[in-house]
Design an enzyme around this catalytic site. Structure first.
Site, PDB file in Angstrom:
ATOM      1  N   LYS A   1      -1.146 -90.963  -8.659  1.00  0.00           N
ATOM      2  CA  LYS A   1      -1.791 -89.870  -7.920  1.00  0.00           C
ATOM      3  C   LYS A   1      -2.579 -88.967  -8.864  1.00  0.00           C
ATOM      4  O   LYS A   1      -2.363 -88.949 -10.070  1.00  0.00           O
ATOM      5  CB  LYS A   1      -0.742 -89.040  -7.169  1.00  0.00           C
ATOM      6  CG  LYS A   1       0.142 -88.151  -8.066  1.00  0.00           C
ATOM      7  CD  LYS A   1      -0.438 -86.741  -8.193  1.00  0.00           C
ATOM      8  CE  LYS A   1       0.400 -85.799  -9.018  1.00  0.00           C
ATOM      9  NZ  LYS A   1       0.471 -86.095 -10.453  1.00  0.00           N
TER      10      LYS A   1
ATOM     11  N   GLY B   1       3.009 -90.159 -18.645  1.00  0.00           N
ATOM     12  CA  GLY B   1       3.033 -88.782 -19.104  1.00  0.00           C
ATOM     13  C   GLY B   1       1.682 -88.108 -19.188  1.00  0.00           C
ATOM     14  O   GLY B   1       1.518 -87.124 -19.917  1.00  0.00           O
TER      15      GLY B   1
ATOM     16  N   GLY C   1      -0.106 -87.144 -16.272  1.00  0.00           N
ATOM     17  CA  GLY C   1      -0.398 -86.370 -15.067  1.00  0.00           C
ATOM     18  C   GLY C   1      -0.878 -87.173 -13.886  1.00  0.00           C
ATOM     19  O   GLY C   1      -1.415 -86.609 -12.932  1.00  0.00           O
TER      20      GLY C   1
ATOM     21  N   GLY D   1       1.189 -89.236 -12.037  1.00  0.00           N
ATOM     22  CA  GLY D   1       2.323 -89.610 -11.194  1.00  0.00           C
ATOM     23  C   GLY D   1       3.029 -90.876 -11.621  1.00  0.00           C
ATOM     24  O   GLY D   1       3.647 -91.559 -10.789  1.00  0.00           O
ATOM     25  N   SER D   2       3.005 -91.196 -12.914  1.00  0.00           N
ATOM     26  CA  SER D   2       3.590 -92.454 -13.378  1.00  0.00           C
ATOM     27  C   SER D   2       5.087 -92.534 -13.105  1.00  0.00           C
ATOM     28  O   SER D   2       5.606 -93.594 -12.730  1.00  0.00           O
ATOM     29  CB  SER D   2       3.313 -92.660 -14.869  1.00  0.00           C
ATOM     30  OG  SER D   2       3.858 -91.607 -15.650  1.00  0.00           O
ATOM     31  N   SER D   3       5.812 -91.425 -13.277  1.00  0.00           N
ATOM     32  CA  SER D   3       7.271 -91.471 -13.079  1.00  0.00           C
ATOM     33  C   SER D   3       7.629 -91.640 -11.605  1.00  0.00           C
ATOM     34  O   SER D   3       8.574 -92.360 -11.266  1.00  0.00           O
ATOM     35  CB  SER D   3       7.935 -90.211 -13.653  1.00  0.00           C
ATOM     36  OG  SER D   3       7.536 -89.054 -12.959  1.00  0.00           O
TER      37      SER D   3
ATOM     38  N   GLU E   1      13.061 -88.316  -9.632  1.00  0.00           N
ATOM     39  CA  GLU E   1      12.180 -87.297 -10.218  1.00  0.00           C
ATOM     40  C   GLU E   1      12.979 -86.114 -10.762  1.00  0.00           C
ATOM     41  O   GLU E   1      12.567 -85.458 -11.711  1.00  0.00           O
ATOM     42  CB  GLU E   1      11.169 -86.808  -9.170  1.00  0.00           C
ATOM     43  CG  GLU E   1      10.035 -87.779  -8.881  1.00  0.00           C
ATOM     44  CD  GLU E   1       9.034 -87.835 -10.029  1.00  0.00           C
ATOM     45  OE1 GLU E   1       8.039 -87.107 -10.004  1.00  0.00           O
ATOM     46  OE2 GLU E   1       9.272 -88.623 -10.969  1.00  0.00           O
TER      47      GLU E   1
ATOM     48  N   ASP F   1       4.776 -85.669  -5.721  1.00  0.00           N
ATOM     49  CA  ASP F   1       4.483 -86.964  -6.332  1.00  0.00           C
ATOM     50  C   ASP F   1       5.205 -88.102  -5.622  1.00  0.00           C
ATOM     51  O   ASP F   1       4.612 -89.154  -5.345  1.00  0.00           O
ATOM     52  CB  ASP F   1       4.857 -86.949  -7.813  1.00  0.00           C
ATOM     53  CG  ASP F   1       3.857 -86.185  -8.667  1.00  0.00           C
ATOM     54  OD1 ASP F   1       3.039 -85.446  -8.075  1.00  0.00           O
ATOM     55  OD2 ASP F   1       3.889 -86.306  -9.898  1.00  0.00           O
TER      56      ASP F   1
END
Length: 423
Positions: A23, A169, A171, A173-175, A230, A241
């Protein structure tokens, strides 16, 4: 919105592939902390999970492989150790009989986390020194145990790989995308295996007639579980996210309110520019707060203007999405969005959250009469540029080439595409 492609479940072992988007925040960075509007959209860049049950080998019959290439993780675990983890009661805040994996809110989050971390220390052989690698493995086993630990399933030797188009890391929305793919896989695994709850847990009802996509209630469940993950990664996530990576489309949100999902039916294109500059989100947010303490009236004026920009930009995107008006109206909406992007980036510069490389990327775009802005926390990370259908493809190609020649990593991608899908 999920894919209608039938999943591949070949005999004798189960094989599952699931993917979820990343995202970007389009407007509202930092101002959202002060109760202003922000909105974000899903990216065409995705995280992809591949799971397959594999035949035992004479010398490695009890070894399973878990691989996350994006963060250089390849760990081997004893299948028996994982079975032993699944055999343990999942810590819950109420009686076990009131819990199954459709009720993540009943989990005792801290106890589950502590138990998983203990498992990692005792069974992983050597813990990864990198915090991102460690958190990713903890999040994986947190979800794996909390969901599969409640059902009767004969776990076989397997290999699981999660690859991603996203920079970890930065920004995008990888996690959350990572978590959504894991939960989507686990739900699909339970459905494919036709699992039932263990006798000590509440009975589950899962659909086994349609294994090609997820229904509305399943998507809601995936988003809830991804939110739990998250919390491991970010402490107190906003919920945005995991929502957007689950459902896709566009999400608008204000602090303290539930995210509002907007389905996107019109294709939007975006140039995504990676500055390759790491950033520290907590430091940037703290600096904005310190500036606000020192210059309250000025800063509040800037934040209020950023809110007005976000409201107007969202309205323009909704009108384009609904195909309101003729071509001239659409062109005018895109021109307005470009102006608003310029305004917002310069206001973010006033907040002190830009970076010379972000400004350079925006200037290269401006030289081609395109409009860029930072996205996310700033201080590095990504810049974005919304591209209308009237922009010459050669112009897009040339500006991407120029950005890449200057050491950036620029790609053209879709915006607002589908959420988690079975591939």
């Amino acid at each position: 919105m999920a894919s209608t492609t039938s999943p591949q479940l070949p005999s004798p072992g189960v094989s599952i592939r699931v993917s979820a988007p990343g995202k970007v925040i389009l407007h509202g960075e930092h101002s959202v902390v002060y109760d202003k509007l922000a909105f974000a959209a899903s990216l065409g860049l995705r995280t992809r999970l591949e799971f397959s049950e594999v035949e035992p080998e004479p010398d490695r019959s009890d070894v399973v492989a878990i691989e996350f290439p994006a963060i250089n993780v390849l760990h081997f675990y004893s299948l028996q150790d994982i079975k032993d983890l699944l055999a343990k009661p999942v810590p819950v805040s109420r009686a076990a009989s009131s819990y199954n994996f459709t009720h993540p809110e009943v989990l005792d989050h801290e106890q589950v986390l502590d138990s998983v971390q203990t498992f990692m220390k005792e069974k992983s052989g050597s813990l990864p020194p990198d915090s991102k690698q460690y958190q990713a493995l903890v999040a994986f086993f947190y979800l794996f145990w909390s969901i599969l630990g409640t059902v009767d399933v004969e776990l076989k030797r397997f290999k699981l790989t999660i690859k991603s188009d996203l920079t970890v890391g930065a920004g995008t929305g990888s996690s959350a995308s990572f978590a959504v793919t894991i939960v989507g896989f686990l739900l699909q695994f339970v459905r494919a295996k036709r699992c039932k709850s263990k006798s000590c847990y509440k009975n589950i009802k899962v659909s086994v007639t349609n294994l090609s996509d997820f229904d509305k209630s399943e998507l809601e469940l995936i988003s809830k579980w991804a939110y739990q993950s998250e919390k491991i990664m970010h402490g107190t996530p906003s919920g945005v996210d995991n929502t957007i990576c689950t459902y896709g489309g566009l999400v608008e949100f204000r602090k303290g309110a539930s995210p509002k999902l907007v389905e996107m039916t019109t294709k939007f294109s975006l140039i995504l520019v990676n500055t390759k500059v790491p950033r520290n989100t907590k430091f940037l947010v703290k600096n904005v707060a310190l500036k606000r303490e020192k210059h309250r009236m000025i800063m509040d004026g800037i934040l209020e203007t950023m809110d007005e920009i976000a409201v107007k930009a969202l309205d323009c995107m909704k009108k384009i999405n609904r195909r309101m008006g003729d071509e001239f109206d659409v062109l005018e909406h895109y021109e307005t969005l470009g102006e608003l992007a310029d305004f917002n980036h310069n206001l973010l510069r006033c907040l002190g959250v830009s970076h010379p490389r972000l400004d350079e990327a925006c200037q290269i775009l401006a030289n081609k009469k395109l409009h860029g802005k930072l996205t996310g926390a700033g201080g590095g990370g990504y810049a974005i540029c919304l591209v209308g259908p009237f922009v010459d493809k050669n112009v897009i190609s040339k500006v991407i080439d120029e950005l890449n020649s200057k050491g950036f990593e620029a790609v053209l991608t879709d915006l607002g595409g589908c959420g988690v899908s079975i591939d």
